[in-house]
Design a protein around this motif. Structure first.
Motif, short mmCIF file in Angstrom:
data_model
loop_
_atom_site.label_atom_id
_atom_site.label_comp_id
_atom_site.label_asym_id
_atom_site.label_seq_id
_atom_site.Cartn_x
_atom_site.Cartn_y
_atom_site.Cartn_z
N ASN A 27 28.51 48.73 42.14
CA ASN A 27 28.59 50.12 42.57
C ASN A 27 29.99 50.52 43.03
N ARG A 28 30.77 49.57 43.52
CA ARG A 28 32.13 49.87 44.00
C ARG A 28 33.17 49.81 42.88
N PHE A 29 32.83 49.22 41.75
CA PHE A 29 33.80 49.02 40.67
C PHE A 29 34.33 50.35 40.13
N LYS A 30 35.66 50.43 40.00
CA LYS A 30 36.31 51.59 39.39
C LYS A 30 37.29 51.06 38.36
N PRO A 31 37.17 51.50 37.10
CA PRO A 31 38.10 51.04 36.07
C PRO A 31 39.54 51.36 36.45
N SER A 32 40.44 50.52 36.00
CA SER A 32 41.86 50.69 36.30
C SER A 32 42.43 51.91 35.59
N THR A 33 43.36 52.55 36.26
CA THR A 33 44.07 53.68 35.65
C THR A 33 45.44 53.23 35.15
N LEU A 34 45.69 51.93 35.16
CA LEU A 34 46.99 51.40 34.73
C LEU A 34 47.15 51.48 33.22
N ALA A 35 48.42 51.53 32.81
CA ALA A 35 48.73 51.60 31.38
C ALA A 35 48.63 50.23 30.71
N PHE A 36 48.43 49.19 31.48
CA PHE A 36 48.33 47.85 30.90
C PHE A 36 47.16 47.11 31.52
N ASN A 37 46.76 46.03 30.88
CA ASN A 37 45.61 45.27 31.37
C ASN A 37 46.10 44.17 32.31
N ILE A 38 46.11 44.45 33.59
CA ILE A 38 46.62 43.50 34.58
C ILE A 38 45.79 42.21 34.60
N MET A 39 44.49 42.31 34.34
CA MET A 39 43.66 41.10 34.38
C MET A 39 44.00 40.15 33.24
N LYS A 40 44.44 40.66 32.09
CA LYS A 40 44.88 39.77 31.00
C LYS A 40 46.15 39.03 31.39
N ILE A 41 47.04 39.71 32.10
CA ILE A 41 48.27 39.07 32.56
C ILE A 41 47.92 38.01 33.61
N ILE A 42 47.00 38.32 34.50
CA ILE A 42 46.57 37.35 35.52
C ILE A 42 45.93 36.14 34.86
N ASP A 43 45.09 36.34 33.86
CA ASP A 43 44.49 35.21 33.13
C ASP A 43 45.57 34.33 32.51
N LEU A 44 46.58 34.96 31.92
CA LEU A 44 47.69 34.21 31.32
C LEU A 44 48.43 33.40 32.38
#
Length: 185
Positions: free
Chosen positions: A121-138
């Motif tokens: 219920n608290r989740f809000k999609p990112s408004t960033l121009a890039f996928n920060i979670m993909k960078i964090i996974d890397l």
């Protein structure tokens, strides 16, 4: 934990049947939910009191957080991956980045049995121009051996913007984040 949350949340850790506990830094933020008795939270020699049923958001990147009580502790530590907390608590990110050593007191009465529902219920999609979670996974996979060109290709933004936005959402530069994750592994 619900599979949709696993991309952002590392774990739900139950802390029970002890009077002291040390939360080891994990390169991310932690929401600490006190289930029962009042306890004391110590962050870099500063003490904060957490009442029964109260929750706090903590920057747990580099410094350990200590919990102590005169009675047995019954808390839940929700550990987020890198910038994962920013998808659930974006309204607190500026404040947390301004004073990273102080916890932010958030809601009361978050129940253990309803954690998945609460975070969905608290989740809000990112408004960033890039996928920060993909960078964090890397960075989680490669540590300090990351290839900056690969990071910039994922981000699809100039280096200056990447540094600024990564720090805003994750609390650290991606270089510092990578070194913390490398030490953990």
């Amino acid at each position: 934990m619900h599979k949709k949350l696993k991309k952002y949340i590392e774990s739900y850790d139950m802390i029970q049947n002890c009077q002291t506990y040390t939360l080891i830094p994990n390169g991310g933020m932690i929401v600490l939910i006190n289930q029962e008795k009042n306890c004391e939270i110590i962050i870099q020699d500063n003490s904060y009191f957490l009442e029964s049923s109260q929750a706090i958001l903590i920057n747990a990147y580099e410094e350990p957080v200590y919990i102590k009580s005169n009675e047995n502790i019954n808390t839940i530590a929700i550990r987020f991956k890198g910038a994962g907390a920013s998808f659930f608590y974006e309204e607190y990110m500026d404040e947390l980045m301004q004073v990273p050593k102080e916890p932010i007191f958030i809601e009361k009465d978050i129940k253990e049995s309803q954690l998945d529902e609460y975070f969905q219920n608290r989740f809000k999609p990112s408004t960033l121009a890039f996928n920060i979670m993909k960078i964090i996974d890397l960075l989680d996979d490669q540590g300090t051996n990351y290839n900056i060109d690969e990071v910039l290709a994922i981000a699809n933004v100039p280096r200056k913007i990447l540094d600024k936005m990564f720090r805003l959402k994750a609390g650290l530069t991606f270089k510092t984040y990578a070194s913390i994750k490398e030490k953990k592994n």
